[in-house]
Design a protein around this motif. Structure first.
Motif, PDB file in Angstrom:
ATOM      1  N   ARG A 153      56.716 134.732 -59.883  1.00  0.00           N
ATOM      2  CA  ARG A 153      55.266 135.016 -59.962  1.00  0.00           C
ATOM      3  C   ARG A 153      54.535 134.244 -58.870  1.00  0.00           C
ATOM      4  NH1 ARG A 153      55.392 134.978 -65.777  1.00  0.00           N
ATOM      5  NH2 ARG A 153      54.823 132.793 -65.756  1.00  0.00           N
ATOM      6  N   GLU A 172      55.319 135.748 -55.453  1.00  0.00           N
ATOM      7  CA  GLU A 172      54.588 137.002 -55.222  1.00  0.00           C
ATOM      8  C   GLU A 172      53.120 136.731 -54.879  1.00  0.00           C
ATOM      9  OE1 GLU A 172      55.749 139.341 -58.620  1.00  0.00           O
ATOM     10  OE2 GLU A 172      57.752 139.375 -57.728  1.00  0.00           O
ATOM     11  N   ARG A 207      53.123 134.584 -51.207  1.00  0.00           N
ATOM     12  CA  ARG A 207      54.127 134.920 -50.189  1.00  0.00           C
ATOM     13  C   ARG A 207      53.587 134.742 -48.763  1.00  0.00           C
ATOM     14  NH1 ARG A 207      56.875 140.853 -49.508  1.00  0.00           N
ATOM     15  NH2 ARG A 207      57.885 140.396 -47.531  1.00  0.00           N
TER      16      ARG A 207
END
Ligand SMILES: Cc1cc2nc3c(=O)[nH]c(=O)nc-3n(C[C@H](O)[C@H](O)[C@H](O)COP(=O)(O)O)c2cc1C
Length: 178
Positions: free
Chosen positions: A71, A74, A77
């Motif tokens: 999580r 994501e 990133r």
């Protein structure tokens, strides 16, 4: 002076201890270092511009990584990819020399399959067996994993497999990524 951020996820505290030793090593090698739990980083935010290098570490739990790890990746990133960066995993299987390598550690290969972030640098670190600190069902499950991987199965065992000298070498290496 180069500055390194050591992000980490830790369930039982050992990866947190590795992150702390990395910070100490970075400071002794002449850099600046800060460590941040990804839970804190998610809620409080990260001032990415303060750092020249970002390292991120997570323990292997039941053959994979906590969902919070992916999580966080994501959500951040782009920031992770914007600087020199490194990922390290912590596992008990890495206690043997062949599984302590990037190519030989299947959990690192699994990380690369699951993570949308491609770390520029990778490191495998052996973790800790601490049966007494684990609840009975985890003692049982980890006992099975250890049996399959020829690790310790004595339910009273507390064994720190981390090569702390190597952690110091990795700390200096992180500074060189800047
Ligand atoms: C619930 C649980 C599952 C684990 N599963 C694995 C595993 O599948 N393979 C392995 O090598 N180590 C496994 N371990 C060992 C951890 O990777 C090791 O204890 C590590 O040092 C934990 O880091 P932490 O204290 O930062 O959470 C497991 C540990 C726990 C508590």
């Amino acid at each position: 002076m180069k500055s390194v951020l050591v992000l980490y996820m830790s369930r039982g505290g050992h990866t947190a201890r590795i992150a702390r030793r990395l910070c100490e090593g970075i400071v002794s090698a002449g850099g600046r270092a800060e460590m941040m739990d990804i839970n804190e980083a998610s809620h409080e935010g990260v001032e990415w511009s303060r750092y020249d290098v970002v390292a991120f570490g997570a323990p292997v739990l039941y053959g994979t990584y906590d969902k919070s790890v992916f999580r966080f990746i994501e959500a951040h990133r782009t920031a992770l990819e914007a600087k020199p960066n490194s990922f390290f995993n912590v596992s008990v299987v890495a206690r043997t020399p062949e599984k302590a390598t990037v190519a030989g550690n299947r959990y690192l290969q699994k990380f690369l399959q699951l993570s949308p972030w491609r770390p520029r640098d990778l490191k495998v670190i052996a973790g800790k067996v601490d049966y007494p600190s684990w609840p009975w069902h985890e003692r049982f499950m980890i006992g099975l994993i250890m049996k399959m991987t020829h690790g310790p199965t004595d339910k009273t065992a507390v064994i720190d497999y981390t090569d702390w000298d190597d952690v110091k070498v990795y700390a200096s290496h992180l500074l060189t990524l800047a």
